[in-house]
Design a protein around this motif. Structure first.
Motif, PDB file in Angstrom:
ATOM      1  N   HIS A 170      33.540  44.529  42.423  1.00 23.29           N
ATOM      2  CA  HIS A 170      34.881  45.058  42.813  1.00 23.29           C
ATOM      3  C   HIS A 170      34.732  45.578  44.588  1.00 23.29           C
TER       4      HIS A 170
ATOM      5  N   ILE B  28      41.476  35.207  42.588  1.00 24.40           N
ATOM      6  CA  ILE B  28      41.247  37.047  42.294  1.00 24.40           C
ATOM      7  C   ILE B  28      40.130  35.739  40.968  1.00 24.40           C
ATOM      8  N   ASN B  29      39.219  37.541  41.254  1.00 18.78           N
ATOM      9  CA  ASN B  29      38.535  37.590  40.148  1.00 18.78           C
ATOM     10  C   ASN B  29      38.545  38.697  39.231  1.00 18.78           C
ATOM     11  N   TYR B  30      37.987  38.633  38.116  1.00 13.76           N
ATOM     12  CA  TYR B  30      37.780  39.553  37.277  1.00 13.76           C
ATOM     13  C   TYR B  30      36.704  40.187  36.803  1.00 13.76           C
ATOM     14  N   THR B  31      36.658  41.811  36.848  1.00 11.51           N
ATOM     15  CA  THR B  31      35.110  41.889  36.557  1.00 11.51           C
ATOM     16  C   THR B  31      34.459  41.648  35.374  1.00 11.51           C
TER      17      THR B  31
ATOM     18  N   LYS C 247      39.270  43.436  34.834  1.00 10.24           N
ATOM     19  CA  LYS C 247      40.391  44.656  36.268  1.00 10.24           C
ATOM     20  C   LYS C 247      40.278  43.115  37.346  1.00 10.24           C
ATOM     21  N   ALA C 248      41.621  42.329  37.757  1.00 10.74           N
ATOM     22  CA  ALA C 248      41.651  41.609  38.344  1.00 10.74           C
ATOM     23  C   ALA C 248      41.873  41.953  39.591  1.00 10.74           C
TER      24      ALA C 248
ATOM     25  N   GLY D 144      35.948  32.978  36.610  1.00  9.32           N
ATOM     26  CA  GLY D 144      36.390  33.437  36.905  1.00  9.32           C
ATOM     27  C   GLY D 144      36.396  35.316  37.223  1.00  9.32           C
ATOM     28  N   TRP D 145      34.644  34.976  36.361  1.00  7.48           N
ATOM     29  CA  TRP D 145      33.639  35.555  36.965  1.00  7.48           C
ATOM     30  C   TRP D 145      33.862  35.850  38.240  1.00  7.48           C
TER      31      TRP D 145
ATOM     32  N   VAL E 235      41.539  40.892  43.770  1.00  5.22           N
ATOM     33  CA  VAL E 235      41.499  40.007  45.144  1.00  5.22           C
ATOM     34  C   VAL E 235      40.730  40.008  46.011  1.00  5.22           C
TER      35      VAL E 235
END
Length: 219
Positions: free
Chosen positions: A211, A60-63, A71-72, A106-107, A74
């Motif tokens: 995305h 999972i990464n975050y925008t 936003k998370a 996370g990014w 997958v």
């Protein structure tokens, strides 16, 4: 989160192991997790590869939050194929490359650069402010470590342009590819890069990977 088997905690300090993590369900420190894979004699067994579907969740990464709250998202194994295409074919990353990024875990750019390890480059990771040590601090890292590929957030490049933070003359000889990520690069930044940073290298605005399983490239 019924399917979640382990929460692996990466120790950031020497005394991290002394902390109680029992309140985090299924949690384990990275060192202990790696020890689970060792044989009884402490040897490392042959690696086994699991066959999974193309849509199997990998991470999972975050925008970046450019247009709203992060936003998370997958991503599955297809992300790795897209990473290979972009980093190996478009950006000519190879075993002798030294790739630099200043991305938090996370990014998406963290996942991109670390995933590129499967075809052999050396990674140089940076955490901290690029502004306060000296106006040329970030550029000096290129010469010190012979960086060939560099990725920084577009917002930092915007700030460098405002402050006039440019490299020393005659530097950045090793740098072949320079990428700005997180948001679209403004037209005047292209002029700033090629007039003040370096003329003979590839500069690309890379956005949209948070995305989708691909870069939107502008150069």
């Amino acid at each position: 989160l019924k399917s979640l088997e382990k929460v692996i905690i990466v120790e950031s300090k020497d005394d991290s192991h002394s902390r109680d993590i029992s309140d985090i369900k299924n949690s384990i420190f990275l060192k202990k997790f790696l020890e689970l894979g060792l044989g009884r004699d402490g040897s490392v067994p042959p690696m086994q590869f699991e066959q999974v579907s193309f849509t199997h969740p990998v991470f999972i990464n975050y925008t970046s939050g450019t247009t709203g709250l992060p936003k998370a998202v997958v991503h599955g194994p297809g992300f790795l194929l897209a990473t290979f295409r972009d980093m190996a074919l478009h950006f000519d990353t190879e075993r002798d490359s030294i790739s630099f990024t200043m991305s938090p875990a996370g990014w998406v750019s963290w996942n991109i650069v670390t995933s590129a390890l499967f075809f052999g480059p050396t990674l140089l990771l940076f955490e901290g402010s690029p502004y306060f040590l000296s106006p040329t601090f970030l550029w000096d890292l290129v010469d010190e470590f012979k960086i060939t590929h560099m990725l920084i957030p577009t917002t930092i490049l915007d700030e460098y342009q405002k402050r006039g933070f440019v490299p020393r003359k005659g530097s950045l000889e090793s740098l072949k590819v320079f990428m700005a990520a997180g948001s679209v690069v403004k037209p005047q930044i292209y002029d700033f890069v090629y007039e003040n940073i370096k003329k003979d290298f590839a500069f690309a605005s890379t956005f949209g990977k948070g995305h989708f399983n691909f870069f939107i490239l502008e150069s």
